[in-house]
Write a protein that holds these residues in place. Sequence first.
Motif, short mmCIF file in Angstrom:
data_model
loop_
_atom_site.label_atom_id
_atom_site.label_comp_id
_atom_site.label_asym_id
_atom_site.label_seq_id
_atom_site.Cartn_x
_atom_site.Cartn_y
_atom_site.Cartn_z
N ALA A 8 0.81 -1.22 0.00
CA ALA A 8 0.00 0.00 0.00
C ALA A 8 0.85 1.27 0.00
O ALA A 8 0.42 2.29 -0.54
CB ALA A 8 -0.93 0.00 1.22
N THR A 9 2.03 1.21 0.59
CA THR A 9 2.80 2.44 0.82
C THR A 9 4.15 2.49 0.12
O THR A 9 4.83 3.52 0.17
CB THR A 9 3.04 2.63 2.33
OG1 THR A 9 3.81 1.52 2.83
CG2 THR A 9 1.72 2.69 3.09
N ALA A 28 -3.70 5.75 -0.45
CA ALA A 28 -4.49 6.14 0.72
C ALA A 28 -5.66 5.17 0.94
O ALA A 28 -5.94 4.78 2.08
CB ALA A 28 -5.00 7.57 0.55
N ALA A 29 -6.31 4.79 -0.15
CA ALA A 29 -7.45 3.86 -0.03
C ALA A 29 -7.00 2.50 0.49
O ALA A 29 -7.66 1.90 1.36
CB ALA A 29 -8.14 3.71 -1.38
N MET A 30 -5.86 1.99 -0.01
CA MET A 30 -5.38 0.68 0.44
C MET A 30 -4.97 0.74 1.91
O MET A 30 -5.22 -0.20 2.67
CB MET A 30 -4.20 0.23 -0.42
CG MET A 30 -4.60 -0.29 -1.78
SD MET A 30 -3.25 -1.16 -2.63
CE MET A 30 -2.14 0.21 -2.97
N VAL A 31 -4.33 1.83 2.33
CA VAL A 31 -3.95 1.97 3.73
C VAL A 31 -5.19 1.91 4.61
O VAL A 31 -5.20 1.27 5.67
CB VAL A 31 -3.19 3.29 3.96
CG1 VAL A 31 -3.09 3.60 5.44
CG2 VAL A 31 -1.80 3.22 3.35
N PHE A 32 -6.25 2.58 4.18
CA PHE A 32 -7.50 2.60 4.96
C PHE A 32 -8.12 1.20 5.02
O PHE A 32 -8.52 0.73 6.08
CB PHE A 32 -8.48 3.59 4.33
CG PHE A 32 -9.78 3.70 5.06
CD1 PHE A 32 -9.87 4.46 6.22
CD2 PHE A 32 -10.91 3.04 4.61
CE1 PHE A 32 -11.08 4.56 6.90
CE2 PHE A 32 -12.11 3.13 5.28
CZ PHE A 32 -12.20 3.89 6.44
N VAL A 33 -8.20 0.53 3.86
CA VAL A 33 -8.82 -0.79 3.81
C VAL A 33 -8.02 -1.83 4.58
O VAL A 33 -8.58 -2.69 5.27
CB VAL A 33 -8.99 -1.24 2.34
CG1 VAL A 33 -9.45 -2.71 2.26
CG2 VAL A 33 -9.99 -0.35 1.62
N PHE A 34 -6.69 -1.74 4.52
CA PHE A 34 -5.84 -2.75 5.15
C PHE A 34 -5.80 -2.63 6.67
O PHE A 34 -5.11 -3.43 7.33
CB PHE A 34 -4.42 -2.69 4.59
CG PHE A 34 -4.30 -3.23 3.19
CD1 PHE A 34 -5.29 -4.03 2.66
CD2 PHE A 34 -3.19 -2.94 2.40
CE1 PHE A 34 -5.21 -4.53 1.37
CE2 PHE A 34 -3.08 -3.44 1.12
CZ PHE A 34 -4.09 -4.24 0.59
N VAL A 35 -6.52 -1.69 7.24
CA VAL A 35 -6.64 -1.64 8.70
C VAL A 35 -7.21 -2.96 9.23
O VAL A 35 -6.86 -3.42 10.32
CB VAL A 35 -7.51 -0.45 9.13
CG1 VAL A 35 -7.87 -0.54 10.61
CG2 VAL A 35 -6.78 0.87 8.88
#
Length: 429
Positions: A231-232, A397-404
Amino acid sequence: MNPFTNPILRTTVLTVCVSIMPQLFFKNGFLLSYFLELGLKSADVLILLSLPSLILLILLVPFAYCADLYGKKRIGQMGIFLSISGFGLITAAGMFDTGVAVRYITSGILLFSIGLAALFSGWFALLTPLIPKDIRGRFFGTLRVSWQIFAICCSFILTYILEKRSDISTYQVILIFFTTLLVLQFRLYSSIPERHTRPASRKSLGSILGSISDLPGYMPFCAYCFLLMLATGAWPATLGLLEKHVLNFSDDNIVHMGTMLFLGAMAGFYMGGRLVDRYGTKIVFLTVHGLYFLFLCLALFRGISPVSMTIYFSLVTFGLGAAQAASSIAMTSEMIALAPADNTSVITSICMALQWGGAAISGVIAGKLIEYGILAENWSLWGLSMSRYDSLVLFSAAMVFVFVITLGLIPSVMKTKTASWVPHSPKNI
């Protein structure tokens, strides 16, 4: 005991400091600016800057196995020699036109990356018996701070030089200087003694890898690390291209962003270590997800900023650097706590390889999306003008949010242990 009073530990710190900038050039915008100056396309730059992570994914574990069997220093010395050769080719690329330069750069990055994999494979195992347990945390903290201070000083100097002159010959002189420091690294590294604490394992690599599934929580944690880096991993190069092609930052401004990245990392290392010690790794990772999401979104909403873009992106880069450093402290701490005493080099290398692999795949995907023209050149978000690089930032940003939701994969055995200040790759800072 002060780490600097021990000649072996002092040599170790110097070894890392003189070799750190070539590694950081892949992240701080220097090589990005150099490649663009040579006429390379944005898609090619993203992929080339991801090659070290890809090579580390493939070769780190086999080299770690060889280091345990045939000697950590022997493999490490070979790695430094390859790194010197690779950086020499990258420097020589500036003497040719774009078509030939790409071949030199690709060959140079491959050699440099293979060298890094060989060097990193036995680095932890080489240092562990040399460092007294009672100063281990202090030493690794000193090591991290030392190379970061050196990197920040170098970045300020490079920013000043590129502000005055930023042609290809200037880049080459800088690259020659740091290639010379890699030669010095070889001499310093060769003077570090290798102490064998136990006979090398004679298990086959396959049997060692097969035993990993029996380690409680280790593979789920490795999977989480891979997803977070997926993601990052591409954001430094993506923001660099955004700053260069959309915001029209000068080369010295882009290198200045690298300086802000290092300053943010210093803050992240400090706060990440304290938070891991006090609350465990899960809360740190949760905080990291929030910081990544916040600062990546701030990059998208730059149009409403009342300050200059240089100041604005300095703050954004500082925040992202802090998040990245805090996550690396938590990853290393959890990894060391979960790893067994036997075959540690190979087993920890698997986790690190997956981290680099996530970053590599992230960069390759971003490069291919741009190369194939899948992303719109211009679009708008709530009235704000966006570019194809903003699309990549939005995806991250979307992947970081989803991967929580993947935080459940972390056993978090670090709630009662001390945060590990192990010096690993600058890819994770």
